[in-house]
Scaffold this active site. Sequence first.
Site, PDB file in Angstrom:
ATOM      1  N   VAL A  22     -33.979 -12.987  12.939  1.00  0.00           N
ATOM      2  CA  VAL A  22     -32.741 -13.275  12.211  1.00  0.00           C
ATOM      3  C   VAL A  22     -32.082 -14.507  12.833  1.00  0.00           C
ATOM      4  O   VAL A  22     -31.958 -14.599  14.053  1.00  0.00           O
ATOM      5  CB  VAL A  22     -31.781 -12.070  12.242  1.00  0.00           C
ATOM      6  CG1 VAL A  22     -30.481 -12.407  11.531  1.00  0.00           C
ATOM      7  CG2 VAL A  22     -32.433 -10.863  11.592  1.00  0.00           C
ATOM      8  N   LYS A  48     -32.946 -13.805   7.600  1.00  0.00           N
ATOM      9  CA  LYS A  48     -34.063 -13.107   8.242  1.00  0.00           C
ATOM     10  C   LYS A  48     -35.364 -13.737   7.753  1.00  0.00           C
ATOM     11  O   LYS A  48     -35.691 -13.658   6.561  1.00  0.00           O
ATOM     12  CB  LYS A  48     -34.027 -11.621   7.899  1.00  0.00           C
ATOM     13  CG  LYS A  48     -35.158 -10.852   8.551  1.00  0.00           C
ATOM     14  CD  LYS A  48     -34.862  -9.370   8.621  1.00  0.00           C
ATOM     15  CE  LYS A  48     -35.752  -8.676   9.605  1.00  0.00           C
ATOM     16  NZ  LYS A  48     -35.273  -7.380   9.986  1.00  0.00           N
ATOM     17  N   ASP A 142     -35.484   3.219   7.269  1.00  0.00           N
ATOM     18  CA  ASP A 142     -35.503   2.795   8.673  1.00  0.00           C
ATOM     19  C   ASP A 142     -34.090   2.852   9.237  1.00  0.00           C
ATOM     20  O   ASP A 142     -33.647   1.942   9.934  1.00  0.00           O
ATOM     21  CB  ASP A 142     -36.079   1.380   8.777  1.00  0.00           C
ATOM     22  CG  ASP A 142     -36.489   1.039  10.204  1.00  0.00           C
ATOM     23  OD1 ASP A 142     -36.675   1.977  11.005  1.00  0.00           O
ATOM     24  OD2 ASP A 142     -36.610  -0.151  10.516  1.00  0.00           O
TER      25      ASP A 142
END
Length: 595
Positions: A22, A48, A142
Amino acid sequence: MRPVGSKYLLEQPLGRGATGTVWRARQRETAGAEAAVPGQPGETVAIKVLKEELANDADVVMRFLRERSVLLRLTHPNIVRTRDLVVEGDLLALVMDLIDGPDLHRQLRENGPFTPVAAALLTAQIADALAASHADGIVHRDLKPANVLLRTEADGRLHPMLTDFGIARLADSPGLTRTHEFVGTPAYVAPESAEGRPQTSAVDIYGAGILLYELVTGRPPFAGGTALEVLHRHLSEEPRRPSTVPEPLWTVIERCLSKEPGRRPSAENLARGLRVVAAGIGVHSSGAQIDAALGVGALLAPDPAPAPVPGTPGAADPTQVLPHNAGGYDPGAATSVLPHSSGPVGAADATSVLPHTGAADPTAVMPPVPPRPDGSPGGPGPEDPHPWQSQLRAARDRNEQTQVQYLDPGQDPLRRRPQRQQPPQGPPHQGPPQGPPQHHQPQHHQQQYAPQPYQQHPQAQPPQRQQYAPPPPPPQQVQPYTPPQQPQQPQQPQPPARQPREPREPRQRSANPMRIPGLGCLKGCLFSVVMLFVAGWLVWELTPLQDWVAQGKGYWEAIGDGISTVSNWISDLAGSDSSGSGDGGSGGTTSGTGG
Ligand SMILES: Nc1ncnc2c1ncn2[C@@H]1O[C@H](COP(=O)(O)OP(=O)(O)OP(=O)(O)O)[C@@H](O)[C@H]1O
């Protein structure tokens, strides 16, 4: 400064994760209609840049383009907005709003656990974000503290924002899973994901439960020496309630961490339940609020139509537009933990991918499954074991390669996290402390929420602003790890016997031959004797000692003679000097007569 497309310039890396790096970046020119946020020249954004392995995977690129609209339309006050997606040559990048603030993982490390009220209110906002994305058919997959960024509001409050939406989904490429390399965050993986069962939005609720537990205790409930051990604990162990967690909050955590996805609450109900709990566990809570909090279980109804995770066994993909994979993709291959390529990445911690040899935090690279015996790339066939089971076997073959331990954050130059005190070399943390009163309760940091010790819970600790020092590891309580049963599997190879230690090289002595280690040693003594001998010989040869001995003089007599000889010689010398100065011409005669 590197350009990304024609519209952005990468300025400075902010951090690196398993799927990419990032960057802080600047907008060069206003983006076109394809971007969700056109932006203004000079505006700062976060970009990103996905890893090359992902960018070079045709399937990922296809998915990236296909899901563009899904990602760009996902807007919510608690979700980091994706402004644009850039595909340029080998480069895939997501342009996001830049959030100036730490992520929750770092916040926890630096300030310690939250109070139960603060943790409940913060997790409620994350549940709001999940409810919005689940309603749109998007499952995060996630969820973990590292993926929650904290923006500081004008009034000083911390505003959580969920990021990395869709990254797991993008990375969930058949091309990548065919290579059998998986990256995951074992500490946050739902049992059904670990086992390869169908996954739904309930995996995010499980992740939220782990996160909530970590917020109030400072660490996730299931830890272990290896990633596989952690996964196994998710499958087989029930979490234990630490004494610092109020009963109603524990009810919520327990329901979120249910092994059965169908028992977990919907994101919407989770948010509502947490707010009721927060209201009922404060010092100013009314009787009605306390009663409502105690009855929170009734509010935690599951989602009647959970969003499926595409590509997992038995899950339909409602957003599927193109064929999932032209190359014979076995959906079972994509259902373990977050699939990804390899490579050691900065740790920190949580999502960090760690070197194979090393150990670290609850995040680790799952070991690659070796190719098949016939030499084929190793793609799983219908009869083959699930990739996770193969991972198990591979890891056992490799013995300790998948060890996970806490990584010293000071070793991670990208994260620059503060040093975390390592627990002394004892057994790894095995879950929350329990039983008798604890002497090392974690210190809660307070954030911007009022400290409200839970009235129903006499053991609840008042929050304190102190440097976080993790509690020492509690006594080992877990049974030794045994892998899941696999009737068809051949006998698992035993880990190789420990190699005998190689013989040490002989110790190198000092290269300096003159070094005398000490008079006590033989070498020193011999050397001293030789020196005395040589000195005696020199005295014998260079002094009149021989003559004196030959004349049979006694010691004192010889000394007296010596002294008188020297004094005569000095007086002669003085006499010759004075006569020399009085009569230069007769100096030689005087001297000669005297002699
Ligand atoms: N929109 C953003 N604004 C500011 N910083 C960000 C933004 N997104 C991510 N970061 C920072 O960049 C770093 C890396 O983020 P990234 O999402 O790649 O890491 P991660 O979540 O640990 O990895 P993973 O890809 O495995 O989820 C993090 O420290 C995060 O704080």
